[in-house]
Design an enzyme around this catalytic site. Structure first.
Site, PDB file in Angstrom:
ATOM      1  N   LYS A  55      17.922   6.897 -24.948  1.00 23.73           N
ATOM      2  CA  LYS A  55      19.205   6.353 -24.471  1.00 23.73           C
ATOM      3  C   LYS A  55      19.391   6.600 -22.977  1.00 23.73           C
ATOM      4  CE  LYS A  55      21.998   8.692 -27.199  1.00 23.73           C
ATOM      5  NZ  LYS A  55      21.072   9.535 -27.980  1.00 23.73           N
TER       6      LYS A  55
ATOM      7  N   ARG B 182      30.225  10.127 -30.943  1.00 22.79           N
ATOM      8  CA  ARG B 182      29.279  10.823 -31.810  1.00 22.79           C
ATOM      9  C   ARG B 182      29.911  11.208 -33.141  1.00 22.79           C
ATOM     10  NH1 ARG B 182      25.947  12.873 -27.179  1.00 22.79           N
ATOM     11  NH2 ARG B 182      24.038  13.751 -28.016  1.00 22.79           N
TER      12      ARG B 182
ATOM     13  N   ARG C  57       9.736  16.487 -22.991  1.00 21.17           N
ATOM     14  CA  ARG C  57      10.657  15.893 -22.013  1.00 21.17           C
ATOM     15  C   ARG C  57      10.965  16.865 -20.877  1.00 21.17           C
ATOM     16  NH1 ARG C  57      16.377  13.259 -23.660  1.00 21.17           N
ATOM     17  NH2 ARG C  57      17.068  15.371 -24.154  1.00 21.17           N
TER      18      ARG C  57
ATOM     19  N   ARG D  52      15.215  21.012 -20.626  1.00 22.41           N
ATOM     20  CA  ARG D  52      16.574  21.316 -21.064  1.00 22.41           C
ATOM     21  C   ARG D  52      16.554  22.420 -22.118  1.00 22.41           C
ATOM     22  NH1 ARG D  52      19.526  15.653 -22.418  1.00 22.41           N
ATOM     23  NH2 ARG D  52      20.320  16.946 -24.099  1.00 22.41           N
TER      24      ARG D  52
ATOM     25  N   ARG E 130      19.981  19.447 -33.770  1.00 26.29           N
ATOM     26  CA  ARG E 130      20.644  18.257 -33.218  1.00 26.29           C
ATOM     27  C   ARG E 130      20.386  17.047 -34.112  1.00 26.29           C
ATOM     28  NH1 ARG E 130      18.162  18.037 -27.481  1.00 26.29           N
ATOM     29  NH2 ARG E 130      19.549  16.274 -27.081  1.00 26.29           N
TER      30      ARG E 130
HETATM   31  P1  AMP Z   1      23.060  14.372 -24.723  1.00 24.44           P
HETATM   32  O1  AMP Z   1      22.588  14.546 -23.325  1.00 24.44           O
HETATM   33  O2  AMP Z   1      23.805  13.075 -24.954  1.00 24.44           O
HETATM   34  O3  AMP Z   1      21.976  14.596 -25.749  1.00 24.44           O
HETATM   35  O4  AMP Z   1      24.163  15.522 -24.978  1.00 24.44           O
HETATM   36  C1  AMP Z   1      23.806  16.889 -24.876  1.00 24.44           C
HETATM   37  C2  AMP Z   1      24.806  17.739 -25.648  1.00 24.44           C
HETATM   38  O5  AMP Z   1      26.123  17.562 -25.097  1.00 24.44           O
HETATM   39  C3  AMP Z   1      24.968  17.378 -27.129  1.00 24.44           C
HETATM   40  O6  AMP Z   1      23.957  17.974 -27.932  1.00 24.44           O
HETATM   41  C4  AMP Z   1      26.353  17.942 -27.409  1.00 24.44           C
HETATM   42  O7  AMP Z   1      26.332  19.359 -27.519  1.00 24.44           O
HETATM   43  C5  AMP Z   1      27.103  17.601 -26.125  1.00 24.44           C
HETATM   44  N1  AMP Z   1      27.732  16.252 -26.218  1.00 24.44           N
HETATM   45  C6  AMP Z   1      27.442  15.151 -25.473  1.00 24.44           C
HETATM   46  N2  AMP Z   1      28.198  14.112 -25.830  1.00 24.44           N
HETATM   47  C7  AMP Z   1      28.998  14.551 -26.821  1.00 24.44           C
HETATM   48  C8  AMP Z   1      30.002  13.942 -27.641  1.00 24.44           C
HETATM   49  N3  AMP Z   1      30.314  12.653 -27.509  1.00 24.44           N
HETATM   50  N4  AMP Z   1      30.609  14.728 -28.582  1.00 24.44           N
HETATM   51  C9  AMP Z   1      30.304  16.025 -28.721  1.00 24.44           C
HETATM   52  N5  AMP Z   1      29.370  16.652 -28.016  1.00 24.44           N
HETATM   53  C10 AMP Z   1      28.715  15.935 -27.059  1.00 24.44           C
END
Ligand code: AMP
Length: 218
Positions: free
Chosen positions: A13, A88, A127, A160, A171
């Site tokens: 994404k 989410r 990654r 990360r 996750r």
């Molecule tokens: P991402 O980079 O989109 O994978 O987001 C990394 C982390 O940020 C996720 O594993 C969540 O802990 C938090 N996060 C990002 N977006 C959301 C969301 N819409 N709702 C809740 N937690 C979020």
């Protein structure tokens, strides 16, 4: 052009959002990037979010909804956006519908990218991220390792914290249990474009652009 990018962690994404944002001329709004910036900046939000994110869990809905409401109402998002990582949960999707109604937004698409879990675990453990601009590289296809310079700007690349295998599995569990069912909320209104995310970055990008074009002329 208003697009929600949907799909499991590590499906591409972020990579696709960055490319589409540049090619379509609309901002990439990533809730994950916003949270990571808050963690790096040591803000109250960052302090609250860090432990949750490091465990692979979701940040509470009320916090996320307030963040997204603000950014979508800002001038930056007025001409369109690629929203990556939100919604989410079902309450987030319901809140987004209210935000769209308040902002008079009626036209949008949900791009749902899929890949199987083993492919995702393999990709995420390879990654690497440029901490300067968030660009993503693959140890496998770009031939880079943690600590090596970013091929574009020279900043040492990092992994990360939440890309460790155990956290990735957590996750994915949360994704299947809580996030994946949210797609049904959108399926009934016919705005979902389903994309196979296992091809090359270029193939997936082409497929997304084609489906977006077709759906706008349909
Ligand atoms: P991402 O980079 O989109 O994978 O987001 C990394 C982390 O940020 C996720 O594993 C969540 O802990 C938090 N996060 C990002 N977006 C959301 C969301 N819409 N709702 C809740 N937690 C979020």
């Amino acid at each position: 052009m208003r697009v929600l990018l949907f799909g499991p962690p590590g499906v591409g994404k972020g990579t696709q959002a960055k490319i589409l944002s540049e090619e379509l001329g609309v901002p990439h709004i990533s809730t994950g990037d916003m949270l990571r910036a808050a963690v790096a900046g040591g803000t109250d939000l960052g302090k609250q979010a860090k432990a949750v994110m490091d465990n692979g869990n979701l940040v509470p809905d009320d916090i996320m909804i307030a963040i997204v409401r603000d950014v979508l109402a800002s001038a930056r998002a007025a001409r369109g956006f690629i929203l990556d990582g939100f919604p989410r949960t079902l309450p987030q999707a319901q809140a987004l519908s209210r935000i769209f109604a308040d902002l008079n937004i009626h036209e949008f698409r949900v791009v749902d990218i899929s890949a199987d879990d083993e492919e995702i675990i393999r990709r995420l453990s390879n990654r690497l991220v440029c901490p300067k601009d968030g660009r993503i590289f693959s140890g496998e296809t770009d031939g880079v390792s943690p600590g090596e310079p970013c091929p574009l700007c020279g900043t040492p690349l990092t992994q990360r914290d939440d890309d460790r295998e155990q956290t990735v599995r957590e996750r994915l569990k949360i994704y299947h249990h809580t996030t994946a069912p949210v797609i049904h909320y959108y399926k009934k209104s016919g705005v979902v474009l389903s994309i196979n995310g296992t091809g090359s970055v270029d193939d997936v990008k082409r497929e997304i652009k084609l489906m977006l074009r077709q759906s706008h002329t349909a």
